[in-house]
Design a protein around this motif. Structure first.
Motif, PDB file in Angstrom:
ATOM      1  N   VAL A   1     -14.054  -7.651   0.613  1.00  0.00           N
ATOM      2  CA  VAL A   1     -14.417  -6.259   0.374  1.00  0.00           C
ATOM      3  C   VAL A   1     -13.163  -5.392   0.264  1.00  0.00           C
ATOM      4  N   ALA A   2     -12.279  -5.504   1.253  1.00  0.00           N
ATOM      5  CA  ALA A   2     -11.042  -4.719   1.228  1.00  0.00           C
ATOM      6  C   ALA A   2     -10.174  -5.091   0.033  1.00  0.00           C
ATOM      7  N   GLN A   3     -10.072  -6.400  -0.261  1.00  0.00           N
ATOM      8  CA  GLN A   3      -9.248  -6.835  -1.379  1.00  0.00           C
ATOM      9  C   GLN A   3      -9.761  -6.275  -2.695  1.00  0.00           C
ATOM     10  N   LEU A   4     -11.073  -6.262  -2.867  1.00  0.00           N
ATOM     11  CA  LEU A   4     -11.661  -5.711  -4.094  1.00  0.00           C
ATOM     12  C   LEU A   4     -11.366  -4.222  -4.225  1.00  0.00           C
ATOM     13  N   LEU A   5     -11.502  -3.489  -3.136  1.00  0.00           N
ATOM     14  CA  LEU A   5     -11.236  -2.055  -3.174  1.00  0.00           C
ATOM     15  C   LEU A   5      -9.772  -1.765  -3.480  1.00  0.00           C
ATOM     16  N   LEU A   6      -8.866  -2.544  -2.890  1.00  0.00           N
ATOM     17  CA  LEU A   6      -7.442  -2.317  -3.126  1.00  0.00           C
ATOM     18  C   LEU A   6      -7.043  -2.659  -4.555  1.00  0.00           C
ATOM     19  N   ASP A   7      -7.638  -3.721  -5.104  1.00  0.00           N
ATOM     20  CA  ASP A   7      -7.265  -4.167  -6.440  1.00  0.00           C
ATOM     21  C   ASP A   7      -7.895  -3.320  -7.540  1.00  0.00           C
ATOM     22  N   SER A   8      -9.019  -2.675  -7.245  1.00  0.00           N
ATOM     23  CA  SER A   8      -9.756  -1.940  -8.265  1.00  0.00           C
ATOM     24  C   SER A   8      -9.204  -0.534  -8.419  1.00  0.00           C
ATOM     25  N   SER A   9      -9.461   0.035  -9.581  1.00  0.00           N
ATOM     26  CA  SER A   9      -9.110   1.439  -9.809  1.00  0.00           C
ATOM     27  C   SER A   9     -10.271   2.359  -9.468  1.00  0.00           C
ATOM     28  N   CYS A  10     -11.415   1.766  -9.109  1.00  0.00           N
ATOM     29  CA  CYS A  10     -12.616   2.533  -8.799  1.00  0.00           C
ATOM     30  C   CYS A  10     -13.077   2.184  -7.389  1.00  0.00           C
ATOM     31  N   ALA A  11     -13.506   3.186  -6.645  1.00  0.00           N
ATOM     32  CA  ALA A  11     -13.984   2.967  -5.283  1.00  0.00           C
ATOM     33  C   ALA A  11     -15.460   2.600  -5.243  1.00  0.00           C
ATOM     34  N   SER A  12     -16.063   2.394  -6.429  1.00  0.00           N
ATOM     35  CA  SER A  12     -17.480   2.029  -6.508  1.00  0.00           C
ATOM     36  C   SER A  12     -17.672   0.704  -7.238  1.00  0.00           C
ATOM     37  N   PRO A  13     -17.011  -0.362  -6.803  1.00  0.00           N
ATOM     38  CA  PRO A  13     -17.282  -1.661  -7.419  1.00  0.00           C
ATOM     39  C   PRO A  13     -18.671  -2.141  -7.011  1.00  0.00           C
TER      40      PRO A  13
ATOM     41  N   LEU B   1       0.835  -1.205   0.000  1.00  0.00           N
ATOM     42  CA  LEU B   1       0.000   0.000   0.000  1.00  0.00           C
ATOM     43  C   LEU B   1       0.868   1.253   0.000  1.00  0.00           C
ATOM     44  N   TYR B   2       1.936   1.210   0.762  1.00  0.00           N
ATOM     45  CA  TYR B   2       2.789   2.396   0.894  1.00  0.00           C
ATOM     46  C   TYR B   2       3.516   2.712  -0.411  1.00  0.00           C
ATOM     47  N   GLN B   3       3.846   1.675  -1.178  1.00  0.00           N
ATOM     48  CA  GLN B   3       4.637   1.870  -2.391  1.00  0.00           C
ATOM     49  C   GLN B   3       3.807   1.799  -3.676  1.00  0.00           C
ATOM     50  N   ASP B   4       2.510   1.615  -3.550  1.00  0.00           N
ATOM     51  CA  ASP B   4       1.653   1.493  -4.725  1.00  0.00           C
ATOM     52  C   ASP B   4       1.737   2.758  -5.578  1.00  0.00           C
ATOM     53  N   GLU B   5       2.082   2.592  -6.855  1.00  0.00           N
ATOM     54  CA  GLU B   5       2.218   3.741  -7.747  1.00  0.00           C
ATOM     55  C   GLU B   5       0.908   4.499  -7.923  1.00  0.00           C
ATOM     56  N   ARG B   6      -0.219   3.815  -7.749  1.00  0.00           N
ATOM     57  CA  ARG B   6      -1.507   4.488  -7.879  1.00  0.00           C
ATOM     58  C   ARG B   6      -1.800   5.385  -6.696  1.00  0.00           C
ATOM     59  N   GLY B   7      -1.054   5.201  -5.619  1.00  0.00           N
ATOM     60  CA  GLY B   7      -1.357   5.935  -4.409  1.00  0.00           C
ATOM     61  C   GLY B   7      -2.631   5.412  -3.776  1.00  0.00           C
ATOM     62  N   SER B   8      -3.274   6.232  -2.982  1.00  0.00           N
ATOM     63  CA  SER B   8      -4.508   5.839  -2.318  1.00  0.00           C
ATOM     64  C   SER B   8      -5.742   6.296  -3.084  1.00  0.00           C
ATOM     65  N   TRP B   9      -5.529   7.002  -4.181  1.00  0.00           N
ATOM     66  CA  TRP B   9      -6.651   7.598  -4.924  1.00  0.00           C
ATOM     67  C   TRP B   9      -7.396   6.540  -5.742  1.00  0.00           C
TER      68      TRP B   9
END
Length: 374
Positions: free
Chosen positions: A177-189, A64-72
């Motif tokens: 739920v958390a895994q889906l949110l982390l893997d997705s590029s959208c916060a509305s799966p 999470l800390y090094q993810d190039e996408r950041g937290s966005w």
């Protein structure tokens, strides 16, 4: 007195128009991750298994800390094309017209205000085989977001499928739920809770339904904390679609959180539904077969979408074996016979009860075939 220079001046390039800011949210706070990695997250394991689990947890924090996408993560902002895709579901899933109309209204409102789509958790209530999960999958495709289906009848614990399992336990891992949110590029799966009323926990005092009290409540979901990740995450934009045959087994506190749509299959809708199922099965078979006639579709009008989604591929096999690229009434009758045999003769689909034995010979049981070869 000043004179103008004969040298032509370069025109200053006009500043480029900045692209519109994307609409989204920060899924988690980097300060929380940093504290876990370099402060309060450091724990001493008491066993090898716990040590391995904590190592996996720490590896996830590092990711999470090094993810190039950041937290966005982006949010769904409807446009005219998306609304058209959603509205088109009436052609293939007419029994869900009230649901589609609700989503279209919400999407139209969001588009008018330039705001992200907001949908309350809903439940599709109806008899088995009416296409509830199929519709939920088609709706998520129209949104263009990831989809997760959680079959509630397989959730036998207190809800770790939803909320994860802490590192002190064997086989600990993040929840879905958390895994889906982390893997997705959208916060509305889209998360589909299939047969929400059929949870069967080993310990009745630890029903997984309790986890949903927070996840289905928007304010509480803003700080959802997975037990493995242990970092608050924003899950309030998840689109929740539950399916159910009955709401009676659910506590009132959960029913109150769900917008209920009762789904019924009308005879006038069935032809369009079965034609849609044919097209999907035909596409999976390489588009080999011609569209069935209205007369043939009328023969299957009494069948549930679930039954026909199984019968079309079987009927294709019988047609192909005869060198044909169209499905006949006899093909469907033989497909029905296969399903009856596979179910051990329990129940009958029976939509071709008037078909003669000559037109559609019943398949021999496997034991009879074996004897004929001896």
């Amino acid at each position: 007195m000043t004179t103008k220079s004969s040298r032509s001046r370069k025109k200053r390039a006009s500043p480029a128009v900045a692209p519109p800011e994307p609409i989204g949210l920060h899924l988690f706070d980097y300060h929380d991750v940093d504290r876990r990695l370099h402060g309060e997250g450091i724990m001493t394991s008491t066993s090898d298994e716990e040590g391995h689990a904590q190592a996996r947890q720490r590896a996830l924090w590092n990711r999470l800390y090094q993810d190039e996408r950041g937290s966005w993560r982006s949010l769904i902002v409807p446009d005219a094309e998306m609304i058209a895709r959603i509205a088109a579901l009436d052609l293939t899933c007419p029994q869900f017209a009230p649901v589609t109309a609700w989503v279209v209204r919400a999407a139209t409102l969001a588009m008018a205000g330039g705001q992200p789509l907001r949908l309350d958790p809903c439940v599709l209530l109806g008899a088995p085989g009416t296409g509830k999960t199929y519709y939920a999958r088609r709706l998520s495709q129209a949104f263009g977001v990831a989809t997760l289906t959680i079959p509630m009848n397989l959730v036998t614990d207190r809800g770790t499928w939803f909320s994860g399992l802490a590192p002190i336990w064997r086989a600990s891992a993040p929840g879905k739920v958390a895994q889906l949110l982390l893997d997705s590029s959208c916060a509305s799966p889209v998360i589909v809770i299939d047969e929400i009323e059929k949870a069967s926990p080993i310990n009745p005092n630890e029903t997984p339904i309790n986890v949903l009290h927070s996840l289905l409540e928007r304010e509480n979901a803003r700080a959802f904390c997975d037990e493995f990740i242990e970092i608050p995450m924003r899950a309030e934009a998840v689109i929740w679609i539950a399916t159910a045959n009955s709401l009676a087994p659910l506590p009132d506190s959960i029913v109150d959180r769900l917008l209920a749509f009762e789904i019924t299959l009308e005879p006038g809708q069935m032809r369009a539904i079965h034609q849609s199922l044919f097209c999907e099965a035909n596409a999976a078979a390489g588009g080999l077969f011609t569209v069935p006639t209205d007369a043939l579709l009328d023969q299957v009008v009494a069948q549930t979408p679930r039954a026909m989604s199984r019968l079309w591929p079987l009927a294709f096999g019988f047609a192909c074996a005869e060198g044909r690229r169209h499905v006949t009434r006899a093909d469907l009758a033989q497909a029905e016979g296969v399903l009856r045999f596979r179910s051990g003769g329990r129940g009958q689909i029976g939509f071709l009860s008037g078909l003669t034995a000559t037109a559609a010979p019943s398949p021999r049981p496997a034991t009879q075939k074996a004897k004929s070869r001896d």
